[in-house]
Enzyme design. Structure first.
Site, short mmCIF file in Angstrom:
data_model
loop_
_atom_site.label_atom_id
_atom_site.label_comp_id
_atom_site.label_asym_id
_atom_site.label_seq_id
_atom_site.Cartn_x
_atom_site.Cartn_y
_atom_site.Cartn_z
N GLU A 105 -10.10 18.37 23.38
CA GLU A 105 -11.33 19.06 23.80
C GLU A 105 -12.51 18.74 22.88
OE1 GLU A 105 -10.60 23.26 24.19
OE2 GLU A 105 -9.85 22.97 26.21
N GLU A 161 -4.58 21.57 30.88
CA GLU A 161 -4.36 22.98 30.52
C GLU A 161 -4.81 23.89 31.65
OE1 GLU A 161 -5.90 24.32 26.74
OE2 GLU A 161 -5.32 22.46 25.74
C1 GAL Z 1 -8.09 25.41 24.71
C2 GAL Z 1 -7.37 24.60 23.64
C3 GAL Z 1 -5.95 25.09 23.47
C4 GAL Z 1 -5.91 26.59 23.37
C5 GAL Z 1 -6.60 27.20 24.57
C6 GAL Z 1 -6.64 28.70 24.54
O1 GAL Z 1 -9.46 25.29 24.57
O2 GAL Z 1 -7.35 23.25 23.97
O3 GAL Z 1 -5.39 24.49 22.35
O4 GAL Z 1 -6.57 26.95 22.20
O5 GAL Z 1 -7.91 26.78 24.61
O6 GAL Z 1 -5.40 29.22 24.52
#
Ligand code: GAL
Length: 844
Positions: A182, A251
């Site tokens: 990110e 994600e």
């Molecule tokens: C994203 C990040 C993850 C985790 C998630 C929130 O932005 O890539 O590692 O932190 O947010 O759980």
């Protein structure tokens, strides 16, 4: 022992054999990852290996496979693997090779997110804190010292994976690797150097020659051939930065993380399924649940500030490794439905047509005649009935129907066919045989941690020091200590009224001891401001301030520099005269960590434990120890820390993490029933307002022996350890489910012969989750218009009098049963209405 060793060797050999499979060629095109020349629809889920134990891994991976996953995604945790520079750890929970091999053994693929920046609510985002002390270093930008370390570690991991032949190109399971994480969310803060760093990361990764593709998430300008992927609650609107790259979602947040002081987030499965379905509807071909199993932040691994020890995440597999129903089951059904469409999905791009306002049909039709369709109602208010290919379909608001043959509905995201399974925590005493509180107390021993400076390595420094630079995060604790001499005539004596000690800290917890007594405390994420009325005496007074970190920051531009601790000002004010003296620039004495940490009291081994009664309780800074037998049964174990304040706990020398049952969730924003319709956000669905954020702390079974276990607590603020108890988590003594006449038949009943399908009405399926259980009773059954939700149903206006007897007959005495949801079976208690069958059953 010998036998165990043999089994170990055999299973090790088996792992080798599985991993020595034939090499696969992984590439991609504009539709999908392509494995050995075939495009793939892939469903992935994150499991972070150090958030569970190696003993739990096989079961977690199997439950992932049973849930329909093809891929396990994990970060690589640099600070776990290299706790000190050039000293590596790949053992135990950090046995990455073993984890990857276990995934391979189950026949699943791996997406390895090397980072090495992780974020992940993990301490310092996964960076080892020693990195911060390399002269001239600047994190995540075009900085030579940083790039050298990042490259060294990334290469180390890639080499390790290659050595073990774990890349798909070598016959292993890894089909994809991630570099950075990110960075596009923050790169503008790093200016031009950020851009060049990003490009450098890309080419550095490519130079490592893994033989499989690399991705960067949330990096719109990821250079070719790196695939830029999407993270978020929804990614259907995402398009990759080249027509040659597939649409991938790294994600999909299945819930959200919990913080101390916060209510507990949850994400309704109807919405999660909607997000997934619309992603595949709109040409996505890879999506990953972040998290599929969240797990536990053992030791001091939680990020921050103030991330809780539980990392449950409302994931389909809960913190303890039990499937969360109906979330897990509904997603399993969704995955089956998507896979039924695979051929058509991969063969073509969709044809999209509008079926009305907020109503969209996407059709994947191949020249060879296979056809799959997704019908979406993205409206948030009203259900719709649409006509598609001459047939009529009911589409609830905010839902997608999946038609693997362009005709029959195999799945609708808002119509759940998977039963809710109750889970309960059964209480067990830590000391089952003690019946008076004295007897209980006598089973504990203690050691008092000195208040203030007690270690030989304490040092003097003028001014107030930032904490992370001072402790290097070797400990949560830093003492700031000062002696003030008060002359008889000083105004701070303030006869009658008190002096006020003003303290400002940038986090996360402060305890103020005046002349050895705890006089005030406070906590906060980035700012704590305390005004504590105190009594001073003529002559020498000690001010001992204990500053405590609760996880180092893990997210945001320059998160590595946010700092912690009592950075001031610290001043003394006279409540009477208003005059004040600033103590900030005085000569303070500092102590990093506690004495008991240096002598490793957490192991329980010291000879200094005191067993005198009465046991001191409700006093700050006491180490407590007891022994215990394993709670009976084999269910997962938690300790309920209610009764204690805040601290760290160890079981047989293994740190189970920070406990803090007195951290209370803020009392606003909670809803009992959250409306899944409409866009989800991390604050949308919250529960547990006004209660402790976390009372239960997971103790992996494999850390406990049948008897003679040691439990040690370091209690900071004061509590009564005799109040703590075990809670074992049990699943599935009661099941409940509502299936309406408009539900699709369970997708498990689908075969490729769609004629069978036409005849299948909706069916209510129940199955006791424990294999030795049978359904012993039906607590509720109503075919008609039952009210309420699982598990608190009541009869509505319309109810078939046969409901209970039909369901009883079909179900009682068996582990599983099927009941057709139709008037043929129940008669028609109310013509012209769509009826539902609601059932609550007990298993034992
Ligand atoms: C994203 C990040 C993850 C985790 C998630 C929130 O932005 O890539 O590692 O932190 O947010 O759980």
């Amino acid at each position: 022992m010998v036998r165990g060793r043999k089994i170990e060797i055999v299973s090790f050999l088996l792992l080798q054999i599985v991993v020595a499979a034939t090499a696969a060629n992984v590439t991609y095109d504009h539709r999908a990852l392509v494995i050995d020349g075939k495009r793939k629809i892939l469903i992935s889920g994150s499991i972070h290996y150090p958030r569970s134990t190696p003993e739990m891994w096989p079961d977690l991976i199997q439950k992932s496979k049973d849930g329909g996953l093809d891929v396990i995604e994990t970060y690589v945790f640099w600070n776990g693997h290299e706790p000190e520079k050039n000293k590596y750890n790949f053992e135990g929970r950090y046995d990455l090779v073993k984890f990857v091999k276990l995934v391979a053994k189950a026949g699943l693929y791996v997406h390895l997110r090397i980072g090495p920046y992780a974020c992940a609510e993990w301490n310092y985002g996964g960076f080892p804190v020693w990195l911060h002390f390399i002269p001239g270093i600047k994190f995540r930008t075009d900085n030579e010292p940083f790039k050298a370390e990042m490259q060294r570690f990334t290469a180390k991991i890639v080499d390790l994976m290659k050595q073990e032949k774990l890349y798909a190109s070598q016959g292993g399971p890894i089909i994809l690797s991630q570099i950075e994480n990110e960075y596009g969310n923050v790169d503008s803060s790093y200016g031009a150097a950020g851009k060049s760093y990003m490009k450098w990361s890309a080419s550095m990764a490519l130079s490592l020659d893994t033989g499989v593709p690399w991705n960067m998430c949330q990096q719109g300008d990821a250079p070719d051939p790196i695939i830029n992927t999407c993270n978020g609650f929804y990614c259907d609107q995402f398009t990759p930065n080249s027509n040659n790259k597939p649409k991938m979602w790294t994600e999909n947040w299945s819930g959200w993380f919990l913080g101390f002081g916060d209510p507990t987030p949850y994400r309704p499965v109807e919405d999660l399924a909607f997000a997934v379905a619309i992603f595949y509807q709109r040409s996505g071909t890879f999506q990953n649940y972040y998290m599929y199993h969240g797990g536990t932040n053992f030791e001091r691994t939680s990020g921050g500030p103030l991330i809780s020890t539980s990392y449950d995440y409302d994931a389909p597999i809960d913190e303890y490794g039990l499937v969360r129903q109906p979330k897990w089951g509904h997603l399993r059904d969704l995955h089956k439905a998507i896979k039924l469409c695979e051929d058509a999905l991969l063969a073509t791009d969709p044809t999209v047509t509008s079926l009305g306002s907020n109503l969209v049909a996407s059709v994947y039709k191949t020249s060879s005649g296979s056809c799959a369709a997704f019908l979406a109602n993205i409206g948030t208010e009203s259900d719709a009935t649409v006509t598609f290919n001459g047939n009529s379909y009911h589409l609830p608001a905010w839902s997608i129907s999946i038609l693997p043959d362009c005709k029959n509905v195999a799945f609708n995201t808002a119509k759940i066919n998977a039963a809710t399974e109750s889970t309960t925590f059964a209480r067990q005493a830590i000391k089952p045989n003690a019946d008076s509180s004295e007897e209980l107390g006598s089973q504990w021993s203690y050691i008092k941690e000195p208040i203030g400076i007690s270690k030989a390595d304490a040092f003097l420094k003028p001014g107030l020091l930032e904490q992370i630079n001072t402790t290097a995060d070797k400990s949560d604790y830093l003492w700031y200590s000062l002696r003030v001499d008060i002359k008889g005539d000083e105004t701070f004596l303030d006869e009658g009224s008190k002096a006020v000690l003003h303290i400002q800290s940038i986090g996360q917890v402060v305890y103020a001891f005046i002349n050895g007594k705890l006089t005030g405390s406070g906590n906060g994420k980035q700012k704590i401001s305390l005004d504590i009325p105190i009594n001073l005496v003529t002559g020498k007074n000690t001010i001992d301030l204990l500053s405590v970190t609760v996880g180092l920051a893990n997210y945001g531009a320059f998160f590595d520099l946010v700092g912690a601790g009592i950075t001031g000002p610290v001043s003394l004010k006279s409540a009477k005269s208003g005059s004040s003296i600033d103590l900030s620039s005085q000569q303070w004495t500092y102590q990093v960590g506690l004495k008991g940490e240096d002598t490793d009291l957490g192991s329980g081994d010291s000879s200094e434990w005191v067993s005198k009664s009465p046991l001191p309780t409700m006093q700050p800074l006491i180490w407590y120890k007891t022994t215990f037998d394993a709670p009976s049964g084999s269910d997962p174990v938690a300790i309920d820390f209610t009764g204690t304040g805040k601290g760290i706990a160890w079981v047989n020398g293994q740190s189970i993490g920070r406990y803090w049952p007195t951290s209370i969730a803020r009392n606003d924003g909670c809803t009992d029933s959250c409306n899944y319709r409409g866009s989800y956000s991390a604050n949308k669905c919250l529960k547990n307002c006004g209660n402790p954020s976390q009372t239960l702390y997971h103790v992996p079974r494999s850390w406990i022996k049948p008897s003679g276990n040691t439990l040690v607590l370091l209690e900071e603020m004061g509590g009564d350890p005799t109040k703590i108890s075990f809670a074992t988590k049990q699943t599935g003594s009661s099941l409940c489910l509502t299936v309406s006449q408009s539900h699709p038949a369970p997708v498990g009943l689908w075969t490729s012969d769609s004629k069978i399908l036409n005849k299948t009405s909706p069916v209510l399926l129940l199955k006791c989750p424990v294999s030795t259980h049978v359904i012993t009773s039906i607590e509720f059954a109503s075919f008609g218009t039952p009210k309420g939700t699982c598990c608190s149903f009541s009869h509505g206006r319309c109810n078939s009098p046969r409901s209970l007897s039909v369901v009883r007959k079909a179900c009682v005495g068996s582990r599983s049963c099927k009941v057709e949801v139709s008037t043929r079976v129940f008669g028609d208690p109310c013509r012209d209405l769509v009826k539902s069958l609601a059932v609550e059953a007990s298993c034992s």
